[in-house]
Structures are given as structure tokens and as C-alpha cells.
Design a protein around this motif. Structure first.
Motif, PDB file in Angstrom:
ATOM      1  N   GLY A   1       0.819  -1.205   0.000  1.00 10.95           N
ATOM      2  CA  GLY A   1       0.000   0.000   0.000  1.00 10.95           C
ATOM      3  C   GLY A   1       0.857   1.263   0.000  1.00 10.95           C
ATOM      4  N   GLY A   2       1.919   1.275   0.803  1.00  7.89           N
ATOM      5  CA  GLY A   2       2.777   2.460   0.870  1.00  7.89           C
ATOM      6  C   GLY A   2       3.396   2.791  -0.474  1.00  7.89           C
ATOM      7  N   SER A   3       3.626   1.769  -1.286  1.00  9.57           N
ATOM      8  CA  SER A   3       4.239   1.991  -2.604  1.00  9.57           C
ATOM      9  C   SER A   3       3.195   1.998  -3.713  1.00  9.57           C
ATOM     10  CB  SER A   3       5.275   0.892  -2.879  1.00  9.57           C
ATOM     11  OG  SER A   3       4.658  -0.379  -2.850  1.00  9.57           O
TER      12      SER A   3
ATOM     13  N   SER B   1       8.113  -6.351   3.288  1.00  8.94           N
ATOM     14  CA  SER B   1       7.554  -5.718   4.478  1.00  8.94           C
ATOM     15  C   SER B   1       8.489  -4.645   5.010  1.00  8.94           C
ATOM     16  CB  SER B   1       7.325  -6.805   5.544  1.00  8.94           C
ATOM     17  OG  SER B   1       7.188  -6.224   6.813  1.00  8.94           O
ATOM     18  N   ALA B   2       7.979  -3.421   5.157  1.00  8.27           N
ATOM     19  CA  ALA B   2       8.803  -2.343   5.722  1.00  8.27           C
ATOM     20  C   ALA B   2       9.151  -2.648   7.166  1.00  8.27           C
ATOM     21  CB  ALA B   2       8.060  -1.015   5.627  1.00  8.27           C
ATOM     22  N   ALA B   3       8.301  -3.405   7.857  1.00  9.12           N
ATOM     23  CA  ALA B   3       8.592  -3.761   9.247  1.00  9.12           C
ATOM     24  C   ALA B   3       9.747  -4.761   9.323  1.00  9.12           C
ATOM     25  CB  ALA B   3       7.346  -4.333   9.916  1.00  9.12           C
TER      26      ALA B   3
ATOM     27  N   GLY C   1      12.437  -2.041   5.960  1.00 13.61           N
ATOM     28  CA  GLY C   1      12.439  -0.611   5.648  1.00 13.61           C
ATOM     29  C   GLY C   1      11.829  -0.333   4.285  1.00 13.61           C
ATOM     30  N   CYS C   2      12.004   0.892   3.830  1.00 17.27           N
ATOM     31  CA  CYS C   2      11.312   1.336   2.610  1.00 17.27           C
ATOM     32  C   CYS C   2      11.918   0.735   1.342  1.00 17.27           C
ATOM     33  CB  CYS C   2      11.339   2.859   2.537  1.00 17.27           C
ATOM     34  SG  CYS C   2      10.092   3.545   1.438  1.00 17.27           S
ATOM     35  N   GLN C   3      13.176   0.303   1.410  1.00 19.00           N
ATOM     36  CA  GLN C   3      13.761  -0.375   0.244  1.00 19.00           C
ATOM     37  C   GLN C   3      12.901  -1.573  -0.161  1.00 19.00           C
ATOM     38  OE1 GLN C   3      17.528  -2.168   1.294  1.00 19.00           O
ATOM     39  NE2 GLN C   3      16.706  -3.064   3.168  1.00 19.00           N
ATOM     40  N   ALA C   4      12.233  -2.201   0.814  1.00 17.49           N
ATOM     41  CA  ALA C   4      11.405  -3.379   0.529  1.00 17.49           C
ATOM     42  C   ALA C   4      10.052  -2.994  -0.075  1.00 17.49           C
ATOM     43  CB  ALA C   4      11.180  -4.176   1.816  1.00 17.49           C
ATOM     44  N   GLU C   5       9.670  -1.740   0.069  1.00 18.33           N
ATOM     45  CA  GLU C   5       8.383  -1.307  -0.499  1.00 18.33           C
ATOM     46  C   GLU C   5       8.611  -0.513  -1.782  1.00 18.33           C
ATOM     47  OE1 GLU C   5       5.304   0.374   1.760  1.00 18.33           O
ATOM     48  OE2 GLU C   5       5.516  -0.988   3.441  1.00 18.33           O
ATOM     49  N   ILE C   6       9.087   0.721  -1.630  1.00 16.95           N
ATOM     50  CA  ILE C   6       9.263   1.568  -2.816  1.00 16.95           C
ATOM     51  C   ILE C   6      10.379   1.003  -3.706  1.00 16.95           C
ATOM     52  CG2 ILE C   6       9.802   3.887  -3.639  1.00 16.95           C
ATOM     53  CD1 ILE C   6       7.347   4.232  -2.112  1.00 16.95           C
TER      54      ILE C   6
ATOM     55  N   THR D   1      15.311   3.693   4.446  1.00 20.28           N
ATOM     56  CA  THR D   1      14.621   3.371   5.700  1.00 20.28           C
ATOM     57  C   THR D   1      13.142   3.748   5.639  1.00 20.28           C
ATOM     58  OG1 THR D   1      15.172   5.553   6.546  1.00 20.28           O
ATOM     59  CG2 THR D   1      16.711   3.770   7.035  1.00 20.28           C
ATOM     60  N   CYS D   2      12.414   3.240   6.601  1.00 15.73           N
ATOM     61  CA  CYS D   2      10.984   3.562   6.716  1.00 15.73           C
ATOM     62  C   CYS D   2      10.788   4.372   7.993  1.00 15.73           C
ATOM     63  CB  CYS D   2      10.180   2.268   6.784  1.00 15.73           C
ATOM     64  SG  CYS D   2       8.461   2.547   7.230  1.00 15.73           S
ATOM     65  N   ASP D   3      10.356   5.622   7.856  1.00 15.45           N
ATOM     66  CA  ASP D   3      10.210   6.491   9.031  1.00 15.45           C
ATOM     67  C   ASP D   3       9.002   7.419   8.866  1.00 15.45           C
ATOM     68  OD1 ASP D   3      11.316   7.855   6.914  1.00 15.45           O
ATOM     69  OD2 ASP D   3      12.944   8.775   8.040  1.00 15.45           O
TER      70      ASP D   3
ATOM     71  N   PRO E   1       7.423  10.286   4.436  1.00 15.20           N
ATOM     72  CA  PRO E   1       7.830  10.694   3.087  1.00 15.20           C
ATOM     73  C   PRO E   1       7.103   9.947   1.960  1.00 15.20           C
ATOM     74  CG  PRO E   1       9.315   9.018   3.897  1.00 15.20           C
ATOM     75  CD  PRO E   1       8.306   9.226   4.989  1.00 15.20           C
ATOM     76  N   CYS E   2       6.131   9.115   2.315  1.00 18.27           N
ATOM     77  CA  CYS E   2       5.626   8.088   1.407  1.00 18.27           C
ATOM     78  C   CYS E   2       5.037   8.618   0.090  1.00 18.27           C
ATOM     79  CB  CYS E   2       4.594   7.250   2.148  1.00 18.27           C
ATOM     80  SG  CYS E   2       5.054   6.984   3.878  1.00 18.27           S
ATOM     81  N   VAL E   3       4.239   9.706   0.169  1.00 23.53           N
ATOM     82  CA  VAL E   3       3.557  10.175  -1.044  1.00 23.53           C
ATOM     83  C   VAL E   3       4.578  10.616  -2.098  1.00 23.53           C
ATOM     84  CG1 VAL E   3       2.034  11.961  -1.957  1.00 23.53           C
ATOM     85  CG2 VAL E   3       1.426  10.794   0.166  1.00 23.53           C
ATOM     86  N   GLU E   4       5.492  11.469  -1.707  1.00 24.32           N
ATOM     87  CA  GLU E   4       6.501  11.927  -2.683  1.00 24.32           C
ATOM     88  C   GLU E   4       7.451  10.791  -3.064  1.00 24.32           C
ATOM     89  OE1 GLU E   4       8.658  15.365  -1.475  1.00 24.32           O
ATOM     90  OE2 GLU E   4       6.921  16.678  -1.656  1.00 24.32           O
ATOM     91  N   ARG E   5       7.687   9.900  -2.111  1.00 25.52           N
ATOM     92  CA  ARG E   5       8.623   8.805  -2.386  1.00 25.52           C
ATOM     93  C   ARG E   5       8.104   7.935  -3.529  1.00 25.52           C
ATOM     94  NH1 ARG E   5      11.534   6.347   2.707  1.00 25.52           N
ATOM     95  NH2 ARG E   5      12.618   8.324   2.588  1.00 25.52           N
ATOM     96  N   CYS E   6       6.801   7.807  -3.630  1.00 24.04           N
ATOM     97  CA  CYS E   6       6.234   7.053  -4.759  1.00 24.04           C
ATOM     98  C   CYS E   6       6.603   7.733  -6.077  1.00 24.04           C
ATOM     99  CB  CYS E   6       4.707   6.962  -4.632  1.00 24.04           C
ATOM    100  SG  CYS E   6       4.180   5.692  -3.464  1.00 24.04           S
TER     101      CYS E   6
HETATM  102  S1  SF4 Z   1       8.403   5.266   4.432  1.00 23.10           S
HETATM  103 FE1  SF4 Z   1       6.229   5.142   3.882  1.00 23.10          FE
HETATM  104  S2  SF4 Z   1       6.189   4.180   1.849  1.00 23.10           S
HETATM  105 FE2  SF4 Z   1       8.203   3.801   2.716  1.00 23.10          FE
HETATM  106  S3  SF4 Z   1       7.965   1.811   3.676  1.00 23.10           S
HETATM  107 FE3  SF4 Z   1       7.589   3.342   5.253  1.00 23.10          FE
HETATM  108  S4  SF4 Z   1       5.357   3.600   5.279  1.00 23.10           S
HETATM  109 FE4  SF4 Z   1       5.902   2.543   3.345  1.00 23.10          FE
END
Ligand code: SF4
Length: 538
Positions: free
Chosen positions: A371-373, A416-418, A421-426, A463-465, A474-479
Motif C-alpha cells: 500500500g505504501g508503494s 515488508s517495511a517492518a 524498511g522502505c527499500q522493501a516497499e518503494i 529506511t521507513c520512518d 515521506p511516502c507520497v513523494e517517495r512514490c
Molecule cells: S516510508 Fe512510507 S512508503 Fe516507505 S515503507 Fe515506510 S510507510 Fe511505506
């Protein structure tokens, strides 16, 4: 020991950076501590020898070493899975559901829905005694669940709603009127449930997975049924004692990108054709059935971009950040740009912002992989379908190739970001999107791999923060950045000499897995560090 044995506590920069760093400590941390100790000595008028400064910096660096997160339980299927061939299929992977998080919203809703189905099968005499349903959230689900609407999703599942069909307005109504009570019929009992039955429990502990939750059916204090579940990323769920469903053997078994590409190249077919054959053999489906599902996902992705672009420029996303929607503004201004290249980058970014903002609103999105990505793949799909008018069949093939990248990352690393981190999503989303674009442009299999590799490589370590636990900053712009990087990766891969590309995708996925293991747990969707600390909400 430094060769500069004078007692000047600050010295010059060369003195500092030329210090020999003792083994067992991080170089940057050691040098920073050393500089700070020297500066403090100057300010307080003390004299500190180089020897003493080194010793103190060494000790402080040791005590402040960031620790990796506790290891995952080796019995989880999500951990064991990398040993056999990839068995994930497309409708497990691309899932439609409410935002903002596949692991914290879609997963928990699937979990409580699953528990409701199990509870309904209990013997009538047991059900007759039931008085209460209770959900306990642990780990990251507890730490950031409020920002992800986890309690609303968990309650919705308990009352029989599924992610793909739930009306997002229903979830909004739970947010706006949190005291609502819903009757749940189980046998002859009717149990009233509300958000109060979803408990934010311990955030730290020796959990089998960072996203752990339990669901219980109670008769007073007596437990009639209890199940421990794990939301393991991308909307996938497992539970204690989970065994994966039985499936048929794939026509072209592969465990790595190297094996996948060998099937394609040896049989003179594309990566997408390998995937199609496997989808058909594993699930016993026809090509038309597979493509019908892919079409549904393509349509849902373009719909989420259109819906996001249609939102008012003055719309404010839910939550304490008060983040204004910007997709429509960026889109309009980008389309007015006289420079074609700038227009393209702006348009691609706006489409990613649009789908990601829809995710932040809790509207329906597609996990690709999470969802985050959820803004990354839809923006590329929109660009190919609506802007470039690429034939539908090419986009379908791109969706299959993209899924293959996601499967491999799930198989050997994590979505999973858990966990990573975010490398696994975005990062994974961007890699998938690069494979989509390359395949849609008829690139050979090596170019598809190179594009996917490049996009993933340049997200490693991210990272995911999320600020305040909301999937917005940062998720919206990170997409948007993930989408543009995907196109950049394709641009490089399709223009370089493919055989000279130095890094293969399997190596980069391994780096993703290892980086995930080493990453400090503060950066794994806990909102305990990074932007979540430095951004102050007024
Ligand atoms: S920073 Fe946002 S988009 Fe990236 S993994 Fe975390 S919650 Fe998802």
C-alpha cells in the motif's frame, strides 16, 4: 592510534579524518564522536590528549552501535520460502484493498476476517457461550497502527468485510464516529463489537514477526478460540502453524532471476511468457483467465490515478500532518510546461502522487507490492496505457514481468517495511515498474533484468520512518521518486550495452535481504527515528 600525537583537541580536518579507526566500530560514528569530544574540550577549557580522545570515542561508538532488529522466527513460511521454486501467483500478489498499508490495513482486515470464518465453524454449544471478540496488536502494528487505521481495518474484518469489496466510506465512518457498535452473529450468540475491542498492545517483545496480532473469542475469561497471526507484508498473512496451500508444479520452475531468464532464453520466449505458463500450470487456469485478472488490475491502477487526479487541490489528507494534496496541481502545471522532457517527468510524478494520495485517504488501491508503494506501478501503467497508448497486450506482459520481480524479492528478501524498511516497499515497486516499462517496450530479457536491477540497487538501504505513523511523509513523494527512478532505470538499461551491466538482479536482491537484516529496528516502520523524529508537527 593517530600519528598526530599533539594535544590540540580539535586539530584540523586532516588530523581528524586520518585517525586510524579501531576495529569493531563504525568509522563515521567514531570520527564524529572524536570531533565532538575535542570540541567539548575546547569549549570547557579542558585538555584532552589524542590518546584519551580515541579511547573515549571508541567506547562511546561501541555503546551507541545501532543494533539490528531481532531475527524473524525461522518457522515462518515467509522465512523458509526461499528454498524451493517461486510458487506465488498473480492474484495472491496484486491485491485490491483499502489504503494506506498492505501490512497494517489489508493484512489485519484479512486476518480478522479469517478468524471470523474459523470462529463461525466452532460447535454450537461453544458458540452459545461466547460473549466477546478481542484483537491485540503487537510490534509495528501497535507502534504505527493508529496512523494506518489498523484498528478500523481489524474491526471491519471482524464484522465480515473483505479488503477487495469494503467501501472505503465505511472505514471513514469508523474514523468519524469511533463509538459505533456492530452486532456479530456467531451461532446462537450475538456479540457486540466496537473499536474498543481492538487493543494496542506491546510494541516491543520477542515476537515471531514484527507485525504480530492475536484474535480471541471469549466466554467471560474463558478462551474459546485464540489464534496468533502475522501480517508478513504486501497483504500476505500467516498464522502460528501455517502451511502454504497446495499448488501444482510450475511449468518452468525457477528460484532466481538467472534461472528465470535461462527458461526464457533457452525456449526463445519472453519472461512474461514464462510467467504466464507458470500461472496456468500452478493454478490450472487458462491464459484468458490469467489475462482477465491482469486486465482488472490494469483498470484498477488507471482508475486510482484518475481518481487521485480528480481530487481538489485544496484537499487535505486525513491525520495530524495536514498534508495538502498536490497531485492535481503538479499535473496541471506539468502539462503546461513547454519543455517535453520536463512535462514527462512532471506528469509521471503527478500520477504517482495521485495514486499514493488515494492510498493515504484510505481509498481502494492495489498492492504492487504494498500500500505504501501503491503510487509507483499505477503511474507507469497510466503513462503506458493513457499517454503512450502502448497496446494492451504489451502492458499485460509488462504486468507479468513486474510480478516476477516482486515474487523474487518476496522469495529471497521481503516486501515488508517492518522487516526491511522502505527499500522493501518503494525499492521493490520501482524495480517492478522498471521491468514493466522494459517489457512493454519489447526489451530482451537481459534488458528487463538490468532495468529491474538498477531500480532496486538505487533504493538499497532506504529506511521507513513515516511521520506520526501516517503513510504520507515521506511516502507520497517517495512514490513519485520511485516512479521516475523506474523510468530512469529503463532509460539506462535500454541504452547501455546490456552485456556490460555489472550487477545482476539476484545479487541485488541478496543485498536487499542482508541490508534488511542489518537495519536498525528504529527504521522499520516504527516511527521512532529519521523523519518521524526530526519533523515537528505544529
Ligand atoms: S516510508 Fe512510507 S512508503 Fe516507505 S515503507 Fe515506510 S510507510 Fe511505506
Amino acid at each position: 592510534m593517530s600519528k598526530h600525537e599533539d594535544n590540540d583537541p580539535l586539530g584540523n580536518t586532516a588530523d581528524l579524518t586520518e585517525q586510524e579507526v579501531p576495529s569493531g566500530v563504525d568509522r563515521r560514528r567514531f570520527l564524529m564522536r572524536s570531533a565532538v569530544i575535542g570540541a567539548a574540550a575546547v569549549m570547557t577549557g579542558r585538555t584532552v590528549s589524542a590518546n584519551s580522545r580515541t579511547l573515549t570515542a571508541f567506547n562511546e561508538s561501541l555503546t551507541q552501535q545501532p543494533g539490528p532488529a531481532p531475527p524473524l522466527d525461522k518457522n515462518l513460511n515467509v522465512v523458509k520460502k526461499g528454498q524451493g521454486p517461486v510458487m506465488t501467483v498473480i492474484d495472491e500478489f496484486y491485491k485490491v484493498g483499502p489504503g494506506p498499508s498492505s501490512s497494517h490495513t489489508i493484512g489485519p482486515m484479512r486476518i480478522t476476517y479469517d478468524f471470523y470464518q474459523r470462529a463461525a465453524k466452532l460447535p454450537a454449544d461453544k458458540l452459545a457461550k461466547a460473549t466477546k471478540l478481542q484483537v491485540n496488536l503487537f510490534g509495528s502494528l501497535s507502534a504505527t497502527g493508529k496512523g494506518h487505521g489498523t484498528e478500523r481495518a481489524a474491526l471491519a474484518g471482524l464484522i465480515g468485510k473483505e479488503p477487495a469489496t469494503v467501501d472505503p466510506l465505511f472505514l471513514d465512518s469508523l474514523r468519524d464516529k469511533p463509538d459505533q457498535v456492530f452486532p456479530v452473529k456467531l451461532g446462537s450468540s450475538t456479540i457486540n463489537v466496537s473499536l474498543k475491542d481492538v487493543v494496542y498492545d506491546a510494541t516491543k517483545g520477542n515476537f515471531h514477526h514484527p507485525n504480530t496480532m492475536t484474535v480471541k473469542l471469549l466466554a467471560g475469561n474463558e478462551v474459546l478460540l485464540e489464534q496468533e497471526y502475522y501480517s508478513v507484508g504486501g497483504g500476505f498473512i500467516e498464522w502460528k502453524g501455517y502451511t502454504p496451500p497446495k499448488k501444482n508444479a510450475p511449468k518452468y520452475p525457477f528460484r532466481t532471476m538467472k534461472e528465470l531468464r535461462a527458461h526464457a532464453d533457452n525456449n526463445k520466449i519472453t519472461i512474461a511468457q514464462v510467467l504466464l505458463a507458470n500461472e496456468m500450470s500452478i493454478m490450472g487456469r487458462s491464459a484468458d483467465e490469467v489475462y482477465a485478472f491482469v486486465d482488472k488490475i490494469i483498470n484498477a491502477m488507471t482508475a486510482t490515478v484518475k481518481s487521485g487526479l480528480s481530487m481538489s487541490e485544496d484537499d487535505v489528507l486525513p491525520g495530524p500532518i495536514k498534508l495538502h494534496s498536490k497531485a492535481a496541481t503538479v499535473y496541471k502545471r506539468a502539462m503546461d510546461d513547454a519543455n517535453v522532457a520536463d512535462r514527462s517527468v512532471g506528469m509521471l510524478s503527478a500520477c504517482a502522487l495521485a495514486a499514493s494520495e488515494e492510498n493515504a485517504r484510505g481509498h481502494l488501491v492495489i498492492t504492487a507490492p504494498t500500500g505504501g508503494s501503491a503510487g509507483v506501478m499505477p503511474s507507469l501503467v497510466y503513462a503506458l496505457v493513457e499517454v503512450r497508448k502502448v497496446p494492451l497486450q504489451k502492458v499485460r506482459e509488462g504486468m507479468l514481468a513486474a510480478a516476477a520481480i516482486g515474487y523474487l524479492c518476496k522469495h529471497h528478501a521481503t516486501l515488508s517495511a517492518a522487516e526491511g524498511g522502505c527499500q522493501a516497499e518503494i525499492g521493490v515497486a520501482s524495480s517492478m515498474a522498471a521491468a514493466l516499462v522494459a517489457t512493454a517496450h519489447d526489451a530482451e530479457s537481459l534488458v528487463v533484468e538490468n532495468a529491474a536491477e538498477s531500480a532496486l540497487e538505487h533504493h538499497l538501504g532506504m529506511t521507513c520512518d513515516p511521520v506520526a505513523g501516517y503513510v504520507q511523509v515521506p511516502c507520497v513523494e517517495r512514490c513519485a521518486f520511485g516512479a521516475v527512478k523506474a523510468w530512469t532505470a529503463y532509460a539506462i538499461a535500454s541504452n547501455e550495452i546490456a552485456s556490460r551491466h555489472r550487477v545482476n538482479l539476484d545479487a541485488t536482491i541478496m543485498a536487499l535481504a542482508e541490508t534488511a537484516k542489518d537495519m536498525n529496528s528504529k527504521y522499520k516502520e516504527t516511527s521512532e527515528a529519521g523523519l518521524a523524529l526530526s519533523v515537528v508537527l505544529c
